[in-house]
Design an enzyme around this catalytic site. Structure first.
Site, mmCIF file in Angstrom:
data_model
loop_
_atom_site.group_PDB
_atom_site.id
_atom_site.type_symbol
_atom_site.label_atom_id
_atom_site.label_comp_id
_atom_site.label_asym_id
_atom_site.label_seq_id
_atom_site.Cartn_x
_atom_site.Cartn_y
_atom_site.Cartn_z
ATOM 1 N N GLY A 228 0.811 -1.217 0.000
ATOM 2 C CA GLY A 228 0.000 0.000 0.000
ATOM 3 C C GLY A 228 0.843 1.264 0.000
ATOM 4 O O GLY A 228 1.806 1.391 -0.765
ATOM 5 N N ASP A 259 -4.261 -3.288 -9.349
ATOM 6 C CA ASP A 259 -4.500 -3.597 -10.768
ATOM 7 C C ASP A 259 -3.711 -2.649 -11.668
ATOM 8 O O ASP A 259 -3.130 -3.067 -12.677
ATOM 9 C CB ASP A 259 -5.998 -3.485 -11.099
HETATM 10 P P1 ADP Z 1 -3.804 -3.753 -3.718
HETATM 11 O O1 ADP Z 1 -4.591 -2.657 -4.370
HETATM 12 O O2 ADP Z 1 -3.663 -4.977 -4.562
HETATM 13 O O3 ADP Z 1 -4.239 -4.066 -2.300
HETATM 14 P P2 ADP Z 1 -1.571 -2.149 -2.641
HETATM 15 O O4 ADP Z 1 -2.581 -1.438 -1.790
HETATM 16 O O5 ADP Z 1 -0.458 -2.834 -1.937
HETATM 17 O O6 ADP Z 1 -2.279 -3.204 -3.625
HETATM 18 O O7 ADP Z 1 -0.997 -1.065 -3.671
HETATM 19 C C1 ADP Z 1 -0.194 -1.438 -4.774
HETATM 20 C C2 ADP Z 1 0.847 -0.363 -5.025
HETATM 21 O O8 ADP Z 1 0.171 0.882 -5.315
HETATM 22 C C3 ADP Z 1 1.741 -0.043 -3.821
HETATM 23 O O9 ADP Z 1 2.874 -0.896 -3.779
HETATM 24 C C4 ADP Z 1 2.136 1.397 -4.113
HETATM 25 O O10 ADP Z 1 3.206 1.435 -5.061
HETATM 26 C C5 ADP Z 1 0.879 1.965 -4.761
HETATM 27 N N1 ADP Z 1 0.028 2.612 -3.722
HETATM 28 C C6 ADP Z 1 -1.012 2.062 -3.039
HETATM 29 N N2 ADP Z 1 -1.523 2.933 -2.144
HETATM 30 C C7 ADP Z 1 -0.803 4.068 -2.273
HETATM 31 C C8 ADP Z 1 -0.842 5.372 -1.630
HETATM 32 N N3 ADP Z 1 -1.748 5.667 -0.676
HETATM 33 N N4 ADP Z 1 0.068 6.294 -2.017
HETATM 34 C C9 ADP Z 1 0.974 6.036 -2.994
HETATM 35 N N5 ADP Z 1 1.054 4.842 -3.633
HETATM 36 C C10 ADP Z 1 0.190 3.869 -3.287
#
Ligand code: ADP
Length: 293
Positions: A228, A259
């Site tokens: 995240g 995605d």
């Molecule tokens: P999913 O949507 O599959 O749960 P994540 O939440 O881990 O995946 O997010 C995937 C990628 O998106 C992270 O590794 C990061 O690079 C980016 N990302 C997600 N949330 C944020 C945020 N709040 N700010 C900046 N980048 C983000």
């Protein structure tokens, strides 16, 4: 055997799900036996497969999607959206007698939500279609997720092997993977929840994401664990480990960040970028997505 130039292998084949999502906004989520009153609803193109196909196309790749919809208006909406995004939908089957995949999600004012998905036609993709050599022409990578039966993913991974394409699996939603299928995955992408489901310790920050990636690297070619807003950790095929902090943005919605990340990553990998560089670009694209861009 015909020689294939690197340029002609820039294509991406996404095999996966298409969902017609109905998004409902209400001031509270209904309790059991309650009929709640919402304030607004809107349809949204969805399904992890569809979202990743669109993200890869936006990143600049020629993308073909193989999937299935029902012979209904929802299926027509999904295939139209794919076409508008520049995705080749000629391998989307229209299946009689079964509805398109769909979901209903209700979100309250605080952003809490509850959703139900009906997979419908996504469970009726015929794995035998992955044996068609025409499907693989120009394809450098196949992108898979866990919203279609594993028999389909396995057939796709075997097809990729036979045709020299990389296999990128976004193992979402979390489910157990057969060792036979896992052995064919070149790059695994999982978030914190999915990593834990595959047997790692809890992922709460970049250090624990790194530990999780190292744990999973024993079973998969290369591993990316996203965490995240913290960013991500990766272990490449040469066992080199890196962490990449996320770009700081004012978040509008983190829905679909994974995605966007996976679709963009696939595009960069077909350009033969090293995994670390590809992840950095995908992370930047996901941050823009989260910021509403
Ligand atoms: P999913 O949507 O599959 O749960 P994540 O939440 O881990 O995946 O997010 C995937 C990628 O998106 C992270 O590794 C990061 O690079 C980016 N990302 C997600 N949330 C944020 C945020 N709040 N700010 C900046 N980048 C983000």
């Amino acid at each position: 055997m015909t020689r294939t130039s690197p340029e002609s292998r820039h294509g991406i084949l996404v095999v996966g799900s298409l969902h017609y999502d109905i998004m409902v906004e209400a001031d509270h989520l209904p309790r059991r036996d309650e009929t709640g009153v919402g304030s607004r609803w809107y349809p949204k193109f969805g399904g992890k497969g569809g979202n990743q196909a669109v993200a890869a196309a936006r990143a600049g790749a020629p993308v073909r999607m193989l999937g299935a919809v029902g012979a209904d208006d929802f299926g027509a909406f999904l295939t139209r959206h794919l076409a508008q995004a520049g995705v080749d939908g000629s391998a989307i089957a229209v299946i009689d007698g079964v509805g398109s995949g769909m979901s209903v999600a209700i979100a309250d004012a605080t952003g809490d939500y509850a959703a139900t998905i009906v997979s419908g036609a996504n469970l009726h993709i015929d794995p035998a279609r992955l044996a068609d050599p025409a499907l693989w022409r120009g394809v450098g990578a196949v992108v898979l997720q866990n919203e279609v039966p594993e028999a389909v993913n396995l057939a796709a991974a075997l097809g990729a092997r036979a045709h020299g394409a990389k296999v990128l699996l976004n193992a979402a939603p979390a489910r157990t993977l057969s060792p036979e299928f896992a052995a064919l995955v070149d790059v695994l992408v999982v978030n914190a929840v999915e990593a834990e489901m595959l047997g790692t310790a809890p992922v709460t920050d970049l250090a624990t994401a790194q530990d999780a990636a190292l744990t999973l690297a024993a079973r998969f070619g290369a591993v990316v664990v996203t965490a995240g807003a913290a960013g991500l950790a990766l272990v490449d095929a040469n066992d080199r480990a890196f962490t990449i902090p996320a770009t700081r943005v004012k978040a509008v919605s983190s829905h679909g960040a994974g995605d966007c990340f996976t679709g963009t990553l696939a595009e960069r990998l077909t350009r033969s970028l090293p995994l670390g560089e590809a992840c950095a670009a995908a992370s930047a694209a996901a941050a823009r997505h989260v910021a509403g861009g």
